[in-house]
Motif scaffolding. Sequence first.
Motif: not given
Length: 515
Positions: A445, A441, A242, A443, A473, A238
């Motif tokens: 949830p 930041s 992201p 991405a 997130v 991630a």
Amino acid sequence: MSDSPRPRAAALTATALLLCTSLAGCGDDGSGDGDVSAQELDWKGCPAPSPAQGDGQAPSPLPNGDAWQCATLRAPLDWDEPDGATIGIALIRARASRGGNERIGSLVFNFGGPGGSGVTTLPAFAEDYEDLRTRYDLVSFDPRGVGRSAPVKCQDDDELDAYFQQDMTPDDPTEQKEFLSNTRAFNSACEKNSGRTLRHIRTTDAARDMDLLRQVLGDDKMHYFGISYGTELGGVYAHLFPEKVGRAVFDAVVDPTQTAEEGSLGQAEGFQLALDNYASDCVAKEDGCPVGDSAQDVQDRIAQLLKGLDSKPIPGIWPRELTQTAATGGIAQALYSQEFWEYLTEGLEQAYGGDGSVLMLLSDSMNGRDQNGEYSNSTAANVAITCADDRSRHTGEDVRAGLPRFREASPLFGDYLAWGMVGCTDWAVPGAAEHPDVSASGAAPILVIGNTGDPATPYEGARKMAAALGKGVGVELTYEGQGHGAYDSGNTCVRDAVNGYLLRGDVPEAGAVCS
């Protein structure tokens, strides 16, 4: 506690794989193949597993009769030279049971370790994910260095038998010197037999392999289910990609903010908590507890057993004996799941009578040893990936200085986990960082599930991961239960929350609690 006595959390799969192995996959080394993102996967029937994967039978058909499919993904050995030499990443999948507009895409699993074979584990647990298969192709892989994906090789089976029979909680300078010497010998064998691979098996490399897999599978987003170390891998993915994160679930969450020492100390506390819970549960049973009259008595008798085994092992699985180290590992392995507490009781009751076979079977499970005396490469991979990721290099002096804190955290597991910190001493390549960067930041949830009774990845790690992922997130869900992981616990609340998110996109309310 890891698959081997090293400072890293692991999934429950070690026990499950020994008791219900069902697996397959393929992968090999090769020369440069140009643009690896343009490759097409050649899906075929799955063979029986390789020795590095743990041996066993090819996976049985899925509940509806569909066959498992296996393939090999070509990935650069060195991601800094994407057009250079490649390695094979072993894959397995089960196609979605519904097609057309019902199918969302692929759901990629990593079950932990590091060092666990996803190609072996996914079929073993496939029944648990049948609801998810209605809309996803279920996909897993052997991360680089694991199983059939350019496996790390260190010591042979006989050498590993001797390695795991040694005293891993040395009490005096002579024992400590021998333990450190054996650790160096193991690490030297890794360098000798796998030197070409060791600097290219960091978690960041595996995350890049995952994004290549996403592209080759034809998915715009990475839908992901990570368990234990798989949550760290998911967090690193991630961070690196992201904008490519789809629907993702992290279960049995690694704390990404901890140093190796903090992580080992947290595991000491976590396994002690699990042991406390086991002892209380045992004495609360209506038909009584055969291994103690009170919770404290249970723990006192275990301590006495281990103290006796330090100087006088008992028969285990012939010709090996149950040593203090093997018994400690077997007890820890049984604490990974409440379902295995009954085996812990059986193993302790037998050990008190002079028979160490059940505890040794559990210890073998943790170490990746099958009933034929053959080891998977899970221990070698666990050590290699951990040492490639982790910058710290602890010495005997460091351990001795920290022992009081570890013993306070856990009288039973403290020494075992403290001495495990020297696992990367004199490793052939430097570690990448003190801890992974999982900030993501932008991405989508990510559902982060913490289990209040988890021994290997203590509950606090979920909150730390959710915060580190970033505002908006990480979405934390608490499961008030026992064992390593929540989704496979059978808890309906957890399962409904995960299924609702992965299948329909329903994000649970942050801070929700399942009990």
